[in-house]
Design a protein around this motif. Sequence first.
Motif, PDB file in Angstrom:
ATOM      1  N   LEU A   4       0.798  -1.224   0.000  1.00 24.54           N
ATOM      2  CA  LEU A   4       0.000   0.000   0.000  1.00 24.54           C
ATOM      3  C   LEU A   4       0.832   1.275   0.000  1.00 24.54           C
ATOM      4  O   LEU A   4       0.303   2.363  -0.214  1.00 24.54           O
ATOM      5  CB  LEU A   4      -0.942   0.001   1.203  1.00 24.54           C
ATOM      6  CG  LEU A   4      -2.022  -1.072   1.162  1.00 24.54           C
ATOM      7  CD1 LEU A   4      -2.756  -1.144   2.494  1.00 24.54           C
ATOM      8  CD2 LEU A   4      -3.001  -0.795   0.043  1.00 24.54           C
ATOM      9  N   LYS A   5       2.129   1.147   0.215  1.00 28.39           N
ATOM     10  CA  LYS A   5       2.977   2.342   0.256  1.00 28.39           C
ATOM     11  C   LYS A   5       2.909   3.125  -1.052  1.00 28.39           C
ATOM     12  O   LYS A   5       2.892   4.352  -1.038  1.00 28.39           O
ATOM     13  CB  LYS A   5       4.434   1.967   0.555  1.00 28.39           C
ATOM     14  CG  LYS A   5       4.677   1.678   1.988  1.00 28.39           C
ATOM     15  CD  LYS A   5       6.116   1.451   2.402  1.00 28.39           C
ATOM     16  CE  LYS A   5       7.141   1.195   1.391  1.00 28.39           C
ATOM     17  NZ  LYS A   5       8.472   0.924   1.965  1.00 28.39           N
ATOM     18  N   GLY A   6       2.837   2.426  -2.174  1.00 24.26           N
ATOM     19  CA  GLY A   6       2.747   3.109  -3.470  1.00 24.26           C
ATOM     20  C   GLY A   6       1.490   3.942  -3.581  1.00 24.26           C
ATOM     21  O   GLY A   6       1.524   5.075  -4.080  1.00 24.26           O
ATOM     22  N   SER A   7       0.393   3.401  -3.108  1.00 25.51           N
ATOM     23  CA  SER A   7      -0.870   4.123  -3.129  1.00 25.51           C
ATOM     24  C   SER A   7      -0.794   5.365  -2.232  1.00 25.51           C
ATOM     25  O   SER A   7      -1.271   6.440  -2.603  1.00 25.51           O
ATOM     26  CB  SER A   7      -2.000   3.201  -2.664  1.00 25.51           C
ATOM     27  OG  SER A   7      -3.193   3.921  -2.486  1.00 25.51           O
ATOM     28  N   ALA A   8      -0.169   5.214  -1.079  1.00 26.31           N
ATOM     29  CA  ALA A   8      -0.021   6.351  -0.161  1.00 26.31           C
ATOM     30  C   ALA A   8       0.879   7.410  -0.786  1.00 26.31           C
ATOM     31  O   ALA A   8       0.616   8.612  -0.671  1.00 26.31           O
ATOM     32  CB  ALA A   8       0.548   5.880   1.176  1.00 26.31           C
ATOM     33  N   GLN A   9       1.918   6.979  -1.489  1.00 25.25           N
ATOM     34  CA  GLN A   9       2.839   7.934  -2.098  1.00 25.25           C
ATOM     35  C   GLN A   9       2.161   8.679  -3.260  1.00 25.25           C
ATOM     36  O   GLN A   9       2.448   9.846  -3.493  1.00 25.25           O
ATOM     37  CB  GLN A   9       4.105   7.236  -2.567  1.00 25.25           C
ATOM     38  CG  GLN A   9       5.262   8.187  -2.721  1.00 25.25           C
ATOM     39  CD  GLN A   9       6.595   7.482  -2.722  1.00 25.25           C
ATOM     40  OE1 GLN A   9       6.696   6.352  -3.182  1.00 25.25           O
ATOM     41  NE2 GLN A   9       7.607   8.146  -2.217  1.00 25.25           N
ATOM     42  N   GLN A  10       1.234   8.014  -3.955  1.00 23.25           N
ATOM     43  CA  GLN A  10       0.479   8.701  -5.009  1.00 23.25           C
ATOM     44  C   GLN A  10      -0.411   9.775  -4.399  1.00 23.25           C
ATOM     45  O   GLN A  10      -0.540  10.862  -4.940  1.00 23.25           O
ATOM     46  CB  GLN A  10      -0.372   7.711  -5.786  1.00 23.25           C
ATOM     47  CG  GLN A  10       0.405   6.890  -6.781  1.00 23.25           C
ATOM     48  CD  GLN A  10      -0.503   5.964  -7.568  1.00 23.25           C
ATOM     49  OE1 GLN A  10      -1.459   5.406  -7.027  1.00 23.25           O
ATOM     50  NE2 GLN A  10      -0.195   5.796  -8.831  1.00 23.25           N
ATOM     51  N   LYS A  11      -1.054   9.447  -3.291  1.00 21.86           N
ATOM     52  CA  LYS A  11      -1.962  10.397  -2.632  1.00 21.86           C
ATOM     53  C   LYS A  11      -1.196  11.573  -2.047  1.00 21.86           C
ATOM     54  O   LYS A  11      -1.618  12.717  -2.163  1.00 21.86           O
ATOM     55  CB  LYS A  11      -2.746   9.672  -1.538  1.00 21.86           C
ATOM     56  CG  LYS A  11      -3.543  10.564  -0.625  1.00 21.86           C
ATOM     57  CD  LYS A  11      -4.992  10.492  -0.924  1.00 21.86           C
ATOM     58  CE  LYS A  11      -5.806  11.298   0.080  1.00 21.86           C
ATOM     59  NZ  LYS A  11      -6.473  12.410  -0.552  1.00 21.86           N
ATOM     60  N   TRP A  12      -0.090  11.292  -1.373  1.00 26.90           N
ATOM     61  CA  TRP A  12       0.718  12.321  -0.726  1.00 26.90           C
ATOM     62  C   TRP A  12       2.098  12.317  -1.365  1.00 26.90           C
ATOM     63  O   TRP A  12       3.032  11.695  -0.861  1.00 26.90           O
ATOM     64  CB  TRP A  12       0.810  12.067   0.781  1.00 26.90           C
ATOM     65  CG  TRP A  12      -0.515  12.096   1.446  1.00 26.90           C
ATOM     66  CD1 TRP A  12      -1.276  13.194   1.732  1.00 26.90           C
ATOM     67  CD2 TRP A  12      -1.278  10.968   1.912  1.00 26.90           C
ATOM     68  NE1 TRP A  12      -2.444  12.819   2.336  1.00 26.90           N
ATOM     69  CE2 TRP A  12      -2.471  11.456   2.464  1.00 26.90           C
ATOM     70  CE3 TRP A  12      -1.051   9.588   1.925  1.00 26.90           C
ATOM     71  CZ2 TRP A  12      -3.436  10.629   3.016  1.00 26.90           C
ATOM     72  CZ3 TRP A  12      -2.011   8.760   2.471  1.00 26.90           C
ATOM     73  CH2 TRP A  12      -3.197   9.284   3.007  1.00 26.90           C
ATOM     74  N   GLY A  13       2.240  13.016  -2.477  1.00 23.72           N
ATOM     75  CA  GLY A  13       3.454  12.998  -3.272  1.00 23.72           C
ATOM     76  C   GLY A  13       4.709  13.503  -2.570  1.00 23.72           C
ATOM     77  O   GLY A  13       5.811  13.185  -2.973  1.00 23.72           O
ATOM     78  N   LYS A  14       4.538  14.302  -1.518  1.00 20.32           N
ATOM     79  CA  LYS A  14       5.704  14.809  -0.797  1.00 20.32           C
ATOM     80  C   LYS A  14       6.338  13.755   0.104  1.00 20.32           C
ATOM     81  O   LYS A  14       7.447  13.956   0.582  1.00 20.32           O
ATOM     82  CB  LYS A  14       5.321  16.009   0.080  1.00 20.32           C
ATOM     83  CG  LYS A  14       4.967  17.260  -0.679  1.00 20.32           C
ATOM     84  CD  LYS A  14       4.669  18.389   0.292  1.00 20.32           C
ATOM     85  CE  LYS A  14       4.252  19.659  -0.420  1.00 20.32           C
ATOM     86  NZ  LYS A  14       3.952  20.733   0.545  1.00 20.32           N
ATOM     87  N   LEU A  15       5.633  12.668   0.356  1.00 21.84           N
ATOM     88  CA  LEU A  15       6.159  11.649   1.263  1.00 21.84           C
ATOM     89  C   LEU A  15       7.212  10.807   0.564  1.00 21.84           C
ATOM     90  O   LEU A  15       7.000  10.317  -0.539  1.00 21.84           O
ATOM     91  CB  LEU A  15       5.036  10.741   1.782  1.00 21.84           C
ATOM     92  CG  LEU A  15       3.915  11.414   2.566  1.00 21.84           C
ATOM     93  CD1 LEU A  15       2.971  10.363   3.126  1.00 21.84           C
ATOM     94  CD2 LEU A  15       4.446  12.294   3.677  1.00 21.84           C
ATOM     95  N   THR A  16       8.333  10.647   1.204  1.00 24.29           N
ATOM     96  CA  THR A  16       9.418   9.837   0.666  1.00 24.29           C
ATOM     97  C   THR A  16       9.261   8.391   1.134  1.00 24.29           C
ATOM     98  O   THR A  16       8.454   8.099   2.027  1.00 24.29           O
ATOM     99  CB  THR A  16      10.775  10.364   1.153  1.00 24.29           C
ATOM    100  OG1 THR A  16      10.843  10.197   2.576  1.00 24.29           O
ATOM    101  CG2 THR A  16      10.983  11.829   0.781  1.00 24.29           C
ATOM    102  N   ASP A  17      10.056   7.514   0.566  1.00 29.99           N
ATOM    103  CA  ASP A  17      10.065   6.124   1.032  1.00 29.99           C
ATOM    104  C   ASP A  17      10.432   6.070   2.511  1.00 29.99           C
ATOM    105  O   ASP A  17       9.863   5.280   3.263  1.00 29.99           O
ATOM    106  CB  ASP A  17      11.054   5.276   0.228  1.00 29.99           C
ATOM    107  CG  ASP A  17      10.525   4.920  -1.156  1.00 29.99           C
ATOM    108  OD1 ASP A  17       9.285   4.903  -1.346  1.00 29.99           O
ATOM    109  OD2 ASP A  17      11.346   4.650  -2.045  1.00 29.99           O
TER     110      ASP A  17
END
Length: 66
Positions: A13-26
């Motif tokens: 789900l990390k990819g989905s979260a990163q799409q939603k919140w683009g500023k979040l890094t790995d």
Amino acid sequence: MNWDQIEGKWHQLKGSAQQKWGKLTDDDLDRAEGNREKLVGVIQEKYGKTKEEAREEVDSWMKSAA
């Protein structure tokens, strides 16, 4: 999907979260570890949102991730 399921599937789900919140890094997402409150805190920090605003976004994202 509930938070126990999200924590268990966090790597998927990390990819989905990163799409939603683009500023979040790995690293940000790894720090959250699929934990709701940690994710809320990271979003607050990166986006300057209130805890309630961040919580509402996370809850909305969780429903769409189901």
